[in-house]
Write a protein that holds these residues in place. Structure first.
Motif, PDB file in Angstrom:
ATOM      1  N   SER A 365       0.824  -1.214   0.000  1.00  0.00           N
ATOM      2  CA  SER A 365       0.000   0.000   0.000  1.00  0.00           C
ATOM      3  C   SER A 365       0.860   1.267   0.000  1.00  0.00           C
ATOM      4  CB  SER A 365      -0.935  -0.007   1.204  1.00  0.00           C
ATOM      5  OG  SER A 365      -0.172  -0.093   2.360  1.00  0.00           O
ATOM      6  N   THR A 366       0.226   2.348  -0.402  1.00  0.00           N
ATOM      7  CA  THR A 366       0.872   3.662  -0.397  1.00  0.00           C
ATOM      8  C   THR A 366       0.233   4.500   0.707  1.00  0.00           C
ATOM      9  OG1 THR A 366       1.284   3.602  -2.768  1.00  0.00           O
ATOM     10  CG2 THR A 366       1.205   5.769  -1.760  1.00  0.00           C
ATOM     11  N   LEU A 367       1.059   5.169   1.495  1.00  0.00           N
ATOM     12  CA  LEU A 367       0.526   6.066   2.525  1.00  0.00           C
ATOM     13  C   LEU A 367       0.674   7.501   2.023  1.00  0.00           C
ATOM     14  CD1 LEU A 367      -0.533   6.628   5.436  1.00  0.00           C
ATOM     15  CD2 LEU A 367       1.854   6.759   6.139  1.00  0.00           C
ATOM     16  N   LEU A 368      -0.451   8.200   1.950  1.00  0.00           N
ATOM     17  CA  LEU A 368      -0.459   9.583   1.489  1.00  0.00           C
ATOM     18  C   LEU A 368      -0.797  10.474   2.680  1.00  0.00           C
ATOM     19  CD1 LEU A 368      -0.345  11.121  -1.262  1.00  0.00           C
ATOM     20  CD2 LEU A 368      -2.816  10.867  -1.381  1.00  0.00           C
ATOM     21  N   ILE A 369       0.106  11.389   3.015  1.00  0.00           N
ATOM     22  CA  ILE A 369      -0.153  12.281   4.157  1.00  0.00           C
ATOM     23  C   ILE A 369      -0.348  13.697   3.634  1.00  0.00           C
ATOM     24  CG2 ILE A 369       0.745  13.180   6.345  1.00  0.00           C
ATOM     25  CD1 ILE A 369       2.545  10.726   6.517  1.00  0.00           C
ATOM     26  N   LEU A 370      -1.436  14.316   3.998  1.00  0.00           N
ATOM     27  CA  LEU A 370      -1.613  15.735   3.684  1.00  0.00           C
ATOM     28  C   LEU A 370      -1.548  16.507   4.985  1.00  0.00           C
ATOM     29  CD1 LEU A 370      -2.519  17.903   1.403  1.00  0.00           C
ATOM     30  CD2 LEU A 370      -4.552  17.963   2.789  1.00  0.00           C
ATOM     31  N   GLY A 371      -0.556  17.353   5.101  1.00  0.00           N
ATOM     32  CA  GLY A 371      -0.443  18.138   6.329  1.00  0.00           C
ATOM     33  C   GLY A 371       0.656  19.162   6.190  1.00  0.00           C
ATOM     34  N   ASP A 372       0.582  20.206   7.004  1.00  0.00           N
ATOM     35  CA  ASP A 372       1.615  21.241   6.936  1.00  0.00           C
ATOM     36  C   ASP A 372       2.791  20.932   7.854  1.00  0.00           C
ATOM     37  OD1 ASP A 372       0.398  21.647   9.342  1.00  0.00           O
ATOM     38  OD2 ASP A 372      -0.304  23.685   8.942  1.00  0.00           O
ATOM     39  N   GLY A 373       2.675  19.888   8.687  1.00  0.00           N
ATOM     40  CA  GLY A 373       3.786  19.485   9.560  1.00  0.00           C
ATOM     41  C   GLY A 373       3.912  20.349  10.797  1.00  0.00           C
ATOM     42  N   LYS A 374       2.999  21.304  10.988  1.00  0.00           N
ATOM     43  CA  LYS A 374       3.087  22.173  12.178  1.00  0.00           C
ATOM     44  C   LYS A 374       2.643  21.373  13.392  1.00  0.00           C
ATOM     45  CE  LYS A 374       2.822  26.726  10.252  1.00  0.00           C
ATOM     46  NZ  LYS A 374       2.133  27.996  10.184  1.00  0.00           N
ATOM     47  N   ASN A 375       3.600  21.143  14.282  1.00  0.00           N
ATOM     48  CA  ASN A 375       3.364  20.186  15.363  1.00  0.00           C
ATOM     49  C   ASN A 375       3.114  20.879  16.700  1.00  0.00           C
ATOM     50  OD1 ASN A 375       3.110  17.469  15.906  1.00  0.00           O
ATOM     51  ND2 ASN A 375       5.194  17.305  16.725  1.00  0.00           N
ATOM     52  N   ASN A 376       3.020  22.184  16.683  1.00  0.00           N
ATOM     53  CA  ASN A 376       2.751  22.968  17.898  1.00  0.00           C
ATOM     54  C   ASN A 376       3.728  22.641  19.033  1.00  0.00           C
ATOM     55  OD1 ASN A 376       0.325  24.383  16.916  1.00  0.00           O
ATOM     56  ND2 ASN A 376      -0.457  22.312  16.735  1.00  0.00           N
ATOM     57  N   TYR A 377       4.998  22.461  18.679  1.00  0.00           N
ATOM     58  CA  TYR A 377       6.108  22.213  19.630  1.00  0.00           C
ATOM     59  C   TYR A 377       5.920  20.917  20.420  1.00  0.00           C
ATOM     60  CZ  TYR A 377       7.105  27.041  18.475  1.00  0.00           C
ATOM     61  OH  TYR A 377       7.366  28.199  17.787  1.00  0.00           O
ATOM     62  N   ARG A 378       5.152  19.990  19.891  1.00  0.00           N
ATOM     63  CA  ARG A 378       5.000  18.706  20.580  1.00  0.00           C
ATOM     64  C   ARG A 378       6.054  17.726  20.059  1.00  0.00           C
ATOM     65  NH1 ARG A 378      -1.557  19.112  20.173  1.00  0.00           N
ATOM     66  NH2 ARG A 378      -1.852  20.044  22.190  1.00  0.00           N
ATOM     67  N   PRO A 379       6.348  16.638  20.802  1.00  0.00           N
ATOM     68  CA  PRO A 379       7.397  15.721  20.318  1.00  0.00           C
ATOM     69  C   PRO A 379       7.000  15.060  18.994  1.00  0.00           C
ATOM     70  CG  PRO A 379       6.335  14.892  22.310  1.00  0.00           C
ATOM     71  CD  PRO A 379       5.840  16.273  22.121  1.00  0.00           C
ATOM     72  N   PRO A 380       7.890  15.081  17.992  1.00  0.00           N
ATOM     73  CA  PRO A 380       7.502  14.565  16.676  1.00  0.00           C
ATOM     74  C   PRO A 380       7.388  13.034  16.618  1.00  0.00           C
ATOM     75  CG  PRO A 380       9.754  15.360  16.632  1.00  0.00           C
ATOM     76  CD  PRO A 380       9.211  15.709  17.978  1.00  0.00           C
ATOM     77  N   GLN A 381       8.074  12.320  17.513  1.00  0.00           N
ATOM     78  CA  GLN A 381       8.027  10.845  17.575  1.00  0.00           C
ATOM     79  C   GLN A 381       8.262  10.238  16.179  1.00  0.00           C
ATOM     80  OE1 GLN A 381       5.276   9.169  20.486  1.00  0.00           O
ATOM     81  NE2 GLN A 381       4.276  11.136  20.689  1.00  0.00           N
ATOM     82  N   THR A 382       9.394  10.623  15.585  1.00  0.00           N
ATOM     83  CA  THR A 382       9.694  10.192  14.215  1.00  0.00           C
ATOM     84  C   THR A 382       9.853   8.681  14.084  1.00  0.00           C
ATOM     85  OG1 THR A 382      11.976  10.664  14.729  1.00  0.00           O
ATOM     86  CG2 THR A 382      10.812  12.330  13.465  1.00  0.00           C
ATOM     87  N   GLU A 383      10.174   8.007  15.218  1.00  0.00           N
ATOM     88  CA  GLU A 383      10.385   6.549  15.145  1.00  0.00           C
ATOM     89  C   GLU A 383       9.147   5.839  14.617  1.00  0.00           C
ATOM     90  OE1 GLU A 383      10.435   8.410  17.829  1.00  0.00           O
ATOM     91  OE2 GLU A 383       9.329   7.544  19.492  1.00  0.00           O
ATOM     92  N   TYR A 384       7.976   6.420  14.849  1.00  0.00           N
ATOM     93  CA  TYR A 384       6.750   5.767  14.378  1.00  0.00           C
ATOM     94  C   TYR A 384       6.608   5.893  12.857  1.00  0.00           C
ATOM     95  CZ  TYR A 384       5.511   5.063  19.197  1.00  0.00           C
ATOM     96  OH  TYR A 384       5.528   4.639  20.506  1.00  0.00           O
ATOM     97  N   LEU A 385       7.020   7.036  12.342  1.00  0.00           N
ATOM     98  CA  LEU A 385       6.962   7.176  10.881  1.00  0.00           C
ATOM     99  C   LEU A 385       7.985   6.243  10.227  1.00  0.00           C
ATOM    100  CD1 LEU A 385       5.548   8.590   8.557  1.00  0.00           C
ATOM    101  CD2 LEU A 385       7.280  10.373   8.629  1.00  0.00           C
ATOM    102  N   ALA A 386       9.132   6.082  10.902  1.00  0.00           N
ATOM    103  CA  ALA A 386      10.144   5.149  10.383  1.00  0.00           C
ATOM    104  C   ALA A 386       9.574   3.735  10.334  1.00  0.00           C
ATOM    105  CB  ALA A 386      11.384   5.201  11.270  1.00  0.00           C
TER     106      ALA A 386
END
Lengths: 441, 293
Positions: A365-386
């Motif tokens: 499957s393909t994951l399509l994300i639409l967003g501006d990435g503005k995280n309001n200074y919260r932790p990005p938790q990039t490990e989950y996207l990885a």
């Protein structure tokens, strides 16, 4: 003929015109001098109906004077303007100009003169949308429209008169936007504004209803292009290309006699699509177009799962929405009030997605994300996207912000970027076109 | 053929097709410059009908290619008659390979489809490529040679040029956009819904048995309906059907109170019908209020 070349030079700033177009136009002018020049030039130089307003605008700008820009409208608008919305006047106070059909020219002229005077004071060299709002307000057109709406609610004017009033408003809005554009072009002494205001290059945020329809038509086509990939496998069929090896195999079984040639058709790939759509206020206007794209992709993908998010995930089951997306708007509003704080939290959403949704997502499957990435200074938790990237075939991020804004302090996109297959700016129709082309490679 | 747009417009009018003056100029230029004409516009505004009427008034025989998804050259241009070729092979067991291989790909085994028929036609033809937007982009690219040069290339036979240049009319409902290359080769004509006066004239011409008052009322009602935010606006053919339906119900004029059951002829989607019925109630209330004053 010099004036035709002048027109062509201006048109070429925004539209592709070939030498053959020019040569045919010149030829036609010589062969048919009795035909109206403007009609001949428009017919032979313009190949898309959506480019006709651009042609009309440049024609009026070059061969009328700025004062005559009171009627730079398309024939459709011109027809609509022939009826009166009920005799109420424009402008502040009680001295407004009547909208009687007979007074239309006077009204246009008066509004243009007032608009030009206001433009000199506003000096809007960059932001046309903001200038238009200010003009509409200063000329009292918003107040007039509100008074018409109120009259309709009270039953003082008929619904037909209210419809006509809205059309009048749109026509005047269009006329004023052209006055502003002409003013900007003349003041800057450059055609750059013409290109910036072309519907293909304008932010999706600021499109008129008619332009939105054009964008939707374009998206519909790309949706199909994006979704349908010819696969490498074939299936036998009664149509398609001749399958020589199958035909020979059949012939071998029948002592070399071929009774029926075998044919084959290519099986198209039907992948799965998972869409994560930020619906917070900053992205909301762009969501409409992505959802429209998803709607058009629906029939071409084996399965589409659509998730909306702000700081939590919400799955839209069965994609129930209708073509004008009114149903989905209601769903978003209801959910956003109940289940969200209103501030985006990408880290939390990606964690939730990885924990609850990812186990059921196909590896193709393909994951399509639409967003501006503005995280309001919260932790990005990039490990989950990885983690997600490892599981799915590709992760595509569409961002409606300008690229220089991707690196703002509250924007986590710079950290997410390494875990995405592609990150695209998705702000205008032109961007969408580029994205489709790149994804098709 | 015609010396001016007015002459063309008059000829079409005699055939029962009313064409606006701007559209007549565009069509006249396309014909005079021998360029294909791309007719665009919503369904039911008379694109195909224009092509049919043009074929009639120009005395050309009509060759029509109806486009659909998956249309390819074997259905649109040519195909080899495989069964006949196989039969030839079976019969030629004694002859040499050189003789058979050239013979198999001769015009005798060629099945001409509409595009090739239009090019090879000894009589003047009008080629109607209907609903091109339904076809795939590959097919659109394939058409470029034909539209620009009025010729096609068949690998086994070489390039075939048109004996008599056909008039080419392409139609599209805008379900997808076309490439710049295709658009450049055509003269584009946008057909839209007719104005109130045009629609009344069309109704009078096509339904002479219907009272003038009813025709006028229907045209006005349809014009009002077209202003509503509907998924599919009523087309000319639907307003004709609507007028005929009211006439069949023995109506001499359009009464908002007596439209129950007829609106389905005008609109095709349930959501649109709901919107119209809702608006109809408002119009009825306003009418009653006006009559009360």
């Amino acid at each position: 003929m010099v004036h035709i070349l002048q027109l062509i030079t201006a048109l070429r700033q925004a539209l592709p015109l070939s030498t053959q177009d020019v040569s045919e136009t010149m030829d036609a002018r010589v062969r048919f001098p009795f035909l109206p020049e403007k009609d001949v030039l428009r017919t032979l130089l313009i190949h898309r109906p959506e480019d006709v307003p651009t042609f009309d605008f440049i024609w009026d700008l070059l061969f009328g004077d700025l004062q005559s820009l009171s009627s730079p409208v398309t024939p459709a608008h011109r027809d609509k303007r022939n009826s009166s919305p009920g005799g109420l006047g424009f402008g502040r106070g009680t001295g407004g100009v009547s909208l009687d059909p007979g007074a239309s020219a006077a009204l246009q002229s008066s509004l243009t003169a007032q608009a030009l005077a206001l433009l000199e004071a506003l000096n809007p060299l960059e932001n046309q949308e903001e200038a238009l709002k200010q003009l509409l307000g200063a000329l009292g057109l918003y107040a007039w429209l509100n008074s018409q709406a109120l009259s309709c609610q009270r039953g003082e004017i008929s619904s037909a008169a209210w419809d006509t009033a809205q059309e009048e408003f749109l026509a005047l809005q269009f006329a004023l936007s052209q006055v502003i554009q002409a003013w900007q072009i003349k003041r800057a002494n450059s055609w750059d504004h013409l290109v910036q205001q072309h519907w293909r290059y304008r932010p999706l945020l600021n499109l008129s209803p008619a332009e939105k329809r054009l964008v939707q038509a374009a998206i519909r086509q790309w949706g199909r292009t994006l979704a349908v990939h010819p696969g490498s496998r074939f299936r036998p069929g009664s149509r398609g290309t001749l399958d020589i090896s199958a035909s020979l195999r059949q012939a071998a079984r029948r002592d070399g006699f071929i009774f029926q040639p075998a044919r084959k058709t290519r099986i198209t790939k039907v992948p799965e699509l998972v869409v994560l759509c930020d619906v917070s206020n900053s992205v909301a206007p762009y969501v409409e177009f992505l959802l429209y794209l998803v709607l058009k992709l629906r029939s071409h993908f084996r399965r589409i799962r659509l998730f909306l998010f702000i700081d939590t995930l919400f799955e839209i089951q069965n994609l129930p929405f209708d073509p004008d997306l009114s149903e989905v708007d209601t769903i978003i509003e209801t959910w956003a009030h109940k289940g969200s704080s209103g501030f985006s939290d990408y880290g939390r959403v990606l964690r939730e997605f990885a924990d609850t949704v990812l186990p059921g997502v196909s590896a193709r499957s393909t994951l399509l994300i639409l967003g501006d990435g503005k995280n309001n200074y919260r932790p990005p938790q990039t490990e989950y996207l990885a983690l997600i990237q490892e599981k799915v075939r590709r992760v595509i991020w569409l961002n409606p912000l300008e690229m220089n804004e991707w690196y703002d302090r509250d924007n986590a996109l710079s950290q997410y970027r390494e875990h995405c297959t592609h990150v695209f700016r998705c702000r205008t129709l032109h961007d969408l076109q580029i994205i489709t082309r790149k994804l098709m490679r | 053929m015609w010396n001016s747009p007015a002459e063309l417009s008059q000829a079409l009018s005699q055939q029962g097709y009313l064409l606006g003056s701007e559209a007549a100029i565009t069509l006249f230029l396309a014909l005079a410059l021998e360029k294909p004409c791309l007719l665009e516009g919503p369904a039911g505004v008379g694109k195909t009908q224009l092509a049919l009427s043009l074929a009639e008034v120009s005395g050309r025989h009509l060759i029509r290619l109806q486009c659909y998804e998956g249309l390819d050259t074997t259905k649109a241009l040519y195909d080899w008659d495989y069964a006949k070729q196989l039969l030839r092979l079976q019969l030629a067991k004694g002859s040499g390979w050189n003789e058979v291989k050239t013979d198999l790909f001769s015009s005798e085994f060629l099945l001409a489809r509409p595009l090739l028929q239009a090019l090879l036609s000894p009589d003047p033809a009008l080629l109607l490529i209907d609903e091109l937007d339904k076809s795939d982009e590959e097919f659109e690219s394939f058409l470029l040679e034909l539209l620009a040069e009025f010729q096609v290339t068949i690998p086994e036979l070489g390039t075939l040029k048109a004996k008599t240049k056909p008039l080419v009319i392409l139609t599209s409902n805008n379900s997808r956009d076309f490439s710049d290359a295709l658009r450049r080769r055509c003269v584009q004509l946008q057909l839209t819904y007719p104005s109130l006066e045009q629609e009344t004239a069309i109704l009078r011409q096509k339904c002479p048995e219907i009272a003038d008052r009813l025709n006028q009322d229907v045209a006005e009602f349809v014009a009002k309906v077209r202003k509503l935010p509907l998924r599919k606006l009523p087309s000319v053919s639907e307003s004709l059907d609507f007028a005929r339906a009211l006439h069949a119900l023995r109506e001499d004029s359009l009464d908002l109170e007596r439209l129950v059951g007829t609106l389905g002829i005008l609109l095709k989607y349930p959501q649109d019908l709901i919107k119209l019925e809702e608006r109809l109630r408002r119009w009825q209330a306003e009418n009653q209020k006006n009559q009360g004053r």
